[in-house]
Design a protein around this motif. Structure first.
Motif, PDB file in Angstrom:
ATOM      1  N   UNK A  32      30.095  46.888   8.888  1.00 17.36           N
ATOM      2  CA  UNK A  32      28.998  47.758   9.315  1.00 17.36           C
ATOM      3  C   UNK A  32      29.491  48.860  10.245  1.00 17.36           C
ATOM      4  N   UNK A  33      30.392  48.514  11.158  1.00 16.00           N
ATOM      5  CA  UNK A  33      30.910  49.517  12.093  1.00 16.00           C
ATOM      6  C   UNK A  33      31.727  50.580  11.369  1.00 16.00           C
ATOM      7  N   UNK A  34      32.342  50.208  10.257  1.00 13.94           N
ATOM      8  CA  UNK A  34      33.179  51.157   9.537  1.00 13.94           C
ATOM      9  C   UNK A  34      32.438  52.029   8.547  1.00 13.94           C
ATOM     10  N   UNK A  35      31.151  51.755   8.327  1.00 18.44           N
ATOM     11  CA  UNK A  35      30.391  52.541   7.358  1.00 18.44           C
ATOM     12  C   UNK A  35      30.085  53.931   7.910  1.00 18.44           C
ATOM     13  N   UNK A  36      30.159  54.961   7.070  1.00 16.62           N
ATOM     14  CA  UNK A  36      29.802  56.315   7.528  1.00 16.62           C
ATOM     15  C   UNK A  36      28.307  56.396   7.802  1.00 16.62           C
ATOM     16  N   UNK A  37      27.927  57.039   8.895  1.00 12.11           N
ATOM     17  CA  UNK A  37      26.517  57.104   9.282  1.00 12.11           C
ATOM     18  C   UNK A  37      26.142  58.533   9.635  1.00 12.11           C
ATOM     19  N   UNK A  38      24.859  58.792   9.567  1.00  6.79           N
ATOM     20  CA  UNK A  38      24.334  60.074  10.019  1.00  6.79           C
ATOM     21  C   UNK A  38      23.104  59.814  10.874  1.00  6.79           C
ATOM     22  N   UNK A  39      22.792  60.738  11.756  1.00 10.01           N
ATOM     23  CA  UNK A  39      21.660  60.577  12.667  1.00 10.01           C
ATOM     24  C   UNK A  39      20.445  61.273  12.080  1.00 10.01           C
ATOM     25  N   UNK A  40      19.334  60.566  12.055  1.00 13.04           N
ATOM     26  CA  UNK A  40      18.083  61.116  11.543  1.00 13.04           C
ATOM     27  C   UNK A  40      16.965  60.758  12.518  1.00 13.04           C
ATOM     28  N   UNK A  41      16.806  61.518  13.604  1.00 17.88           N
ATOM     29  CA  UNK A  41      15.834  61.174  14.649  1.00 17.88           C
ATOM     30  C   UNK A  41      14.403  61.114  14.153  1.00 17.88           C
ATOM     31  N   UNK A  42      14.086  61.832  13.079  1.00 18.47           N
ATOM     32  CA  UNK A  42      12.700  61.882  12.613  1.00 18.47           C
ATOM     33  C   UNK A  42      12.347  60.740  11.682  1.00 18.47           C
ATOM     34  N   UNK A  43      13.303  59.853  11.424  1.00 12.23           N
ATOM     35  CA  UNK A  43      13.051  58.772  10.478  1.00 12.23           C
ATOM     36  C   UNK A  43      11.987  57.818  11.001  1.00 12.23           C
ATOM     37  N   UNK A  44      11.094  57.399  10.109  1.00 15.61           N
ATOM     38  CA  UNK A  44      10.055  56.432  10.463  1.00 15.61           C
ATOM     39  C   UNK A  44      10.274  55.106   9.755  1.00 15.61           C
ATOM     40  N   UNK A  45      11.443  54.940   9.174  1.00 12.06           N
ATOM     41  CA  UNK A  45      11.751  53.711   8.445  1.00 12.06           C
ATOM     42  C   UNK A  45      11.825  52.550   9.421  1.00 12.06           C
ATOM     43  N   UNK A  46      11.096  51.474   9.141  1.00 12.30           N
ATOM     44  CA  UNK A  46      11.048  50.327  10.043  1.00 12.30           C
ATOM     45  C   UNK A  46      11.591  49.092   9.351  1.00 12.30           C
ATOM     46  N   UNK A  47      11.985  48.128  10.163  1.00 11.58           N
ATOM     47  CA  UNK A  47      12.552  46.899   9.620  1.00 11.58           C
ATOM     48  C   UNK A  47      11.493  46.113   8.865  1.00 11.58           C
ATOM     49  N   UNK A  48      11.887  45.412   7.808  1.00 17.45           N
ATOM     50  CA  UNK A  48      10.931  44.573   7.078  1.00 17.45           C
ATOM     51  C   UNK A  48      10.341  43.508   7.988  1.00 17.45           C
ATOM     52  N   UNK A  49       9.083  43.170   7.757  1.00 14.32           N
ATOM     53  CA  UNK A  49       8.417  42.176   8.592  1.00 14.32           C
ATOM     54  C   UNK A  49       9.093  40.823   8.456  1.00 14.32           C
ATOM     55  N   UNK A  50       9.177  40.105   9.575  1.00 13.77           N
ATOM     56  CA  UNK A  50       9.793  38.790   9.565  1.00 13.77           C
ATOM     57  C   UNK A  50      11.294  38.808   9.702  1.00 13.77           C
ATOM     58  N   UNK A  51      11.886  39.988   9.786  1.00 13.91           N
ATOM     59  CA  UNK A  51      13.340  40.088   9.899  1.00 13.91           C
ATOM     60  C   UNK A  51      13.698  40.341  11.356  1.00 13.91           C
ATOM     61  N   UNK A  52      14.118  39.315  12.043  1.00 11.77           N
ATOM     62  CA  UNK A  52      14.382  39.426  13.473  1.00 11.77           C
ATOM     63  C   UNK A  52      15.857  39.570  13.794  1.00 11.77           C
ATOM     64  N   UNK A  53      16.720  39.399  12.794  1.00 13.63           N
ATOM     65  CA  UNK A  53      18.156  39.419  13.073  1.00 13.63           C
ATOM     66  C   UNK A  53      18.840  40.631  12.462  1.00 13.63           C
ATOM     67  N   UNK A  54      18.095  41.727  12.315  1.00 15.45           N
ATOM     68  CA  UNK A  54      18.659  42.922  11.708  1.00 15.45           C
ATOM     69  C   UNK A  54      19.259  43.824  12.766  1.00 15.45           C
ATOM     70  N   UNK A  55      20.387  44.421  12.420  1.00 15.23           N
ATOM     71  CA  UNK A  55      21.031  45.347  13.336  1.00 15.23           C
ATOM     72  C   UNK A  55      20.729  46.771  12.905  1.00 15.23           C
ATOM     73  N   UNK A  56      21.105  47.736  13.743  1.00 15.66           N
ATOM     74  CA  UNK A  56      20.865  49.134  13.415  1.00 15.66           C
ATOM     75  C   UNK A  56      19.520  49.598  13.929  1.00 15.66           C
TER      76      UNK A  56
END
Length: 263
Positions: A32-56
Motif C-alpha cells: 500500500x505504501x508503494x502504490x502511486x497516489x494522488x490527492x483529491x481534496x474534493x472527493x466524497x468517497x466514503x468507506x463501506x459500512x461495517x468496515x472498521x479496519x480500512x486504511x487510507x
C-alpha cells in the motif's frame, strides 16, 4: 496488485474491478505504501459500512487510470480471530450459488437461481465438451457476468485453473482485431466472441499484421442463434484459415444457450 502504472494488464484489471463493482481491496502495508497516489481534496468517497479496519482517507486515491475508487484494507491492521473460532459448516449442494438475470419473451427481467450442485455439474460438462486443461489461456470478449461469458470465462476457468484475458469493448471500438492479437500473443486455446466481433475483425484489414490463430482449439461464437452468425463464421474461416493466420476450420464453434438451460 500492481505497483507501477507501467505494469502489463493494469487497465484490464481496472476494467474488471469496475464491472464487478469492487469497493474494497486487500493488500499488505508495504504494498500500500508503494502504490502511486494522488490527492483529491474534493472527493466524497466514503468507506463501506461495517468496515472498521480500512486504511487510507477519502482524499488519498491510488492513481491508476481507469480504476474505480477503492478503499484499501491493510491485512496487518485487521483484528485476528479468537482462539475458539471455528469454520462455518459446509454449504449444502442445494444452496443457491448465484442468481443470473435474464429476460422473458415479453421483455421482463427475471432471475434464474442456480444451485452449487448445478454449478459443479455444469463446469464438469463444459470441461469434458471443451477439453479444458489447467494452465491454458482463454480470451473473452463477451459479457462475463452472464451466460456464455460467466459459464466459461469465470466458472469453468476457475474450475480448471485457466488463465483468462478479458478484452473490454472500449478497446474493440478502437481496434476490432485486439482479441486476435491477444490470442496470438498469449497462444490462447479458446476465444469467446460474438458474430459481430468476427465481422468487425474482417473489416479491420490494416490490423491483421502479426496475427497467428493456430493455437485456437475452439473459437466459441456465443450468439449462434443469431441468423447472421453462420455467415460471419463462414466468412471468418475463409479469410483466416490460410497462412499466415492458420486458423483451424474445426475450431469454429457457434453455440446458443439460455440462463435456464446452460450451453
Amino acid at each position: 496488485m500492481p505497483s507501477s502504472k507501467r505494469e502489463a494488464g493494469i487497465a484490464q484489471l481496472g476494467f474488471l474491478l469496475g464491472n464487478c463493482g469492487v469497493k474494497v481491496a486487500l493488500t499488505s502495508e508495504s504494498c500500500y505504501k508503494g502504490l502511486p497516489k494522488k490527492v483529491n481534496p474534493s472527493s466524497t468517497f466514503s468507506a463501506p459500512s461495517g468496515s472498521t479496519s480500512l486504511t487510507g482517507t477519502s482524499n488519498e486515491i491510488v492513481d491508476f487510470r481507469g480504476w474505480p475508487q477503492l478503499w484499501w484494507a491493510v491485512t496487518e491492521h485487521m483484528s485476528k480471530p479468537s482462539r475458539d473460532w471455528t469454520a462455518p459448516p459446509r454449504l449444502a449442494d442445494e444452496t443457491i450459488a448465484y442468481i443470473e438475470y435474464t429476460t422473458g419473451n415479453d421483455g421482463t427481467v427475471k432471475g434464474v437461481c442456480v444451485t452449487r450442485q448445478a454449478v459443479f455439474a455444469h463446469c464438469r460438462a463444459l470441461t469434458t465438451a471443451m477439453e479444458y486443461k489447467e494452465d491454458e489461456t482463454m480470451v473473452c470478449v463477451v459479457d462475463f457476468k452472464r451466460e456464455v461469458g460467466l459459464w466459461h470465462a469465470i466458472l469453468a476457468s476457475v474450475f480448471n485453473g485457466i488463465k483468462v484475458i478479458f478484452v473490454p469493448y472500449s478497446l474493440m471500438k478502437m481496434n476490432p482485431a485486439t482479441w486476435m492479437h491477444m490470442v496470438s500473443k498469449y497462444q490462447a486455446t479458446t476465444a469467446l466472441v460474438k458474430s459481430r466481433d468476427l465481422h468487425w475483425a474482417l473489416l479491420a484489414t490494416r490490423d491483421h499484421k502479426d496475427i497467428n490463430l493456430s493455437s485456437l482449439r475452439t473459437l466459441l461464437v456465443a450468439d449462434g442463434a443469431n441468423p447472421w452468425s453462420l455467415s460471419s463464421c463462414d466468412a471468418f474461416v475463409a479469410s483466416f484459415s490460410a497462412a499466415p493466420y492458420s486458423l483451424r476450420a474445426d475450431a469454429m464453434c457457434p453455440c446458443a444457450g439460455s440462463s435456464e438451460t446452460g450451453t
